[in-house]
Enzyme design. Structure first.
Site, PDB file in Angstrom:
ATOM      1  N   ASP A  38       0.854  -1.189   0.000  1.00 55.46           N
ATOM      2  CA  ASP A  38       0.000   0.000   0.000  1.00 55.46           C
ATOM      3  C   ASP A  38       0.890   1.239   0.000  1.00 55.46           C
ATOM      4  OD1 ASP A  38      -2.169   1.979   0.776  1.00 55.46           O
ATOM      5  OD2 ASP A  38      -3.275   0.102   1.018  1.00 55.46           O
ATOM      6  N   TYR A 150     -11.440   7.062 -13.263  1.00 58.38           N
ATOM      7  CA  TYR A 150     -11.706   5.809 -12.562  1.00 58.38           C
ATOM      8  C   TYR A 150     -12.433   4.817 -13.458  1.00 58.38           C
ATOM      9  CZ  TYR A 150     -13.294   2.674  -8.814  1.00 58.38           C
ATOM     10  OH  TYR A 150     -13.524   1.586  -8.022  1.00 58.38           O
TER      11      TYR A 150
END
Length: 320
Positions: A38, A150
């Protein structure tokens, strides 16, 4: 048939995020060694803090838009900001995360012969003119709108996954995720469930866009993680895409009223104009998931909201 290699870990990109952290919990519970990757753009350390001392858990700070050099057996690619507030903050980076991130996990999967899951999205359907949305529906997406970074990023990622499957023989799984909620949602992500709960707990007006007649289907996070694991455990080739979500449909106004009731809030509803390209209807056709994975969601909206409200009540308590 491909066999699981227990000597190599499972990689979860975006593993400190809302969905990723729950998936890490589940995989560790199943006995896997887990590498969580991450960059903490939307992920939070608090989501995986309880795992940092686990002997089979490793945290790696890394951006998936850069290549990964690891030895793994399975990959869950969940790395990407998933709420409009976050993915519109840096739309170029959102596209890079979706497209380059997909490319890099696919290259890793090709090299290591790992099975790889792509967390795609119902946003690939855009503002649909077919309802509910089956996997065969190609969608109605604005390629140059504010949400395109997106929507189109995820559509391109699906293309890459299928091309790596056909051209390179990579064992891919594409799951199209519909609205999901639960503990560890980001309190400021702009998603409707977290928005309503936070506003209700603070006694603030609850913001509804349009008249609140647009519909959504809400899947509790534990149910969705069940689907991820079942999909990756399926033995034969099953690239998908497969819809993963809860088919029970509610209007946004119904959701707001239920949140007010469950929190005992004095909040009132306020109405604002609809944002651009906001879908009017969203409900998955999950027959394929039922047939292929034997999966269907179990947690009812009321029960899931109670668990999520309890999480936010604790999170929002003032620090003394």
């Amino acid at each position: 048939m491909r066999k699981y290699n227990a000597s190599r870990p499972v990689l979860v990109t975006g593993g400190a995020g809302f969905l990723g952290s729950h998936l890490c919990d589940r995989l560790l519970g199943l006995g896997h060694e887990v590498i969580c990757v991450d960059n903490f753009f939307t992920g939070a350390r608090r989501n995986i803090e309880h795992l940092l001392d686990h002997p089979r858990f490793e945290l790696m700070r890394h951006d998936v838009s850069l290549p990964l050099q690891l030895e793994v057996d399975q990959i869950y690619n969940l790395a990407c900001p998933a709420s409009p507030v976050h993915y519109q903050h840096d739309p170029v980076q959102t596209v890079k995360t979706s497209v380059l991130g997909a490319l890099h996990v696919l290259e890793l999967a090709r090299r290591t012969q790992a099975r790889v899951f792509q967390a795609s999205t119902s946003e690939v359907y855009g503002d649909p003119d077919v309802h509910p949305q089956p996997e065969a529906y190609w969608g109605r997406v604005n390629p140059v709108g504010l949400r395109s970074c997106y929507d189109e990023g995820k559509r391109c990622a699906e293309t890459l996954f299928m091309d790596y499957h056909r051209q390179c023989g990579v064992d891919v799984r594409i799951g199209r995720i519909f609205n999901t909620y639960g503990p560890r949602m980001h309190p400021n992500d702009g998603r409707v469930v977290s928005n309503f709960i936070v506003q209700a707990l603070r006694g603030e007006p609850i913001t509804i866009y349009g008249e609140g007649r647009q519909t959504r289907s809400f899947c509790y996070v534990d149910d969705l993680v069940d689907a991820f694991v079942a999909y990756m455990a399926h033995g034969g080739p099953l690239p998908g895409p497969i819809n993963l979500g809860n088919p029970h449909e509610f209007t946004i106004r119904e959701l707001a009223e239920q949140v007010i009731e469950l929190t005992g809030s004095s909040s009132k509803l306020v109405f604002k104009p609809l944002p651009a390209d906001d879908p009017q209807q969203r409900r998955p056709d999950i027959r394929l998931a039922g047939q292929q994975l034997g999966w269907e969601p179990k947690v009812q909206l009321g029960e899931g909201l109670r668990r999520t409200i309890a999480y936010f009540e604790e999170l929002l308590q003032p620090v003394h």
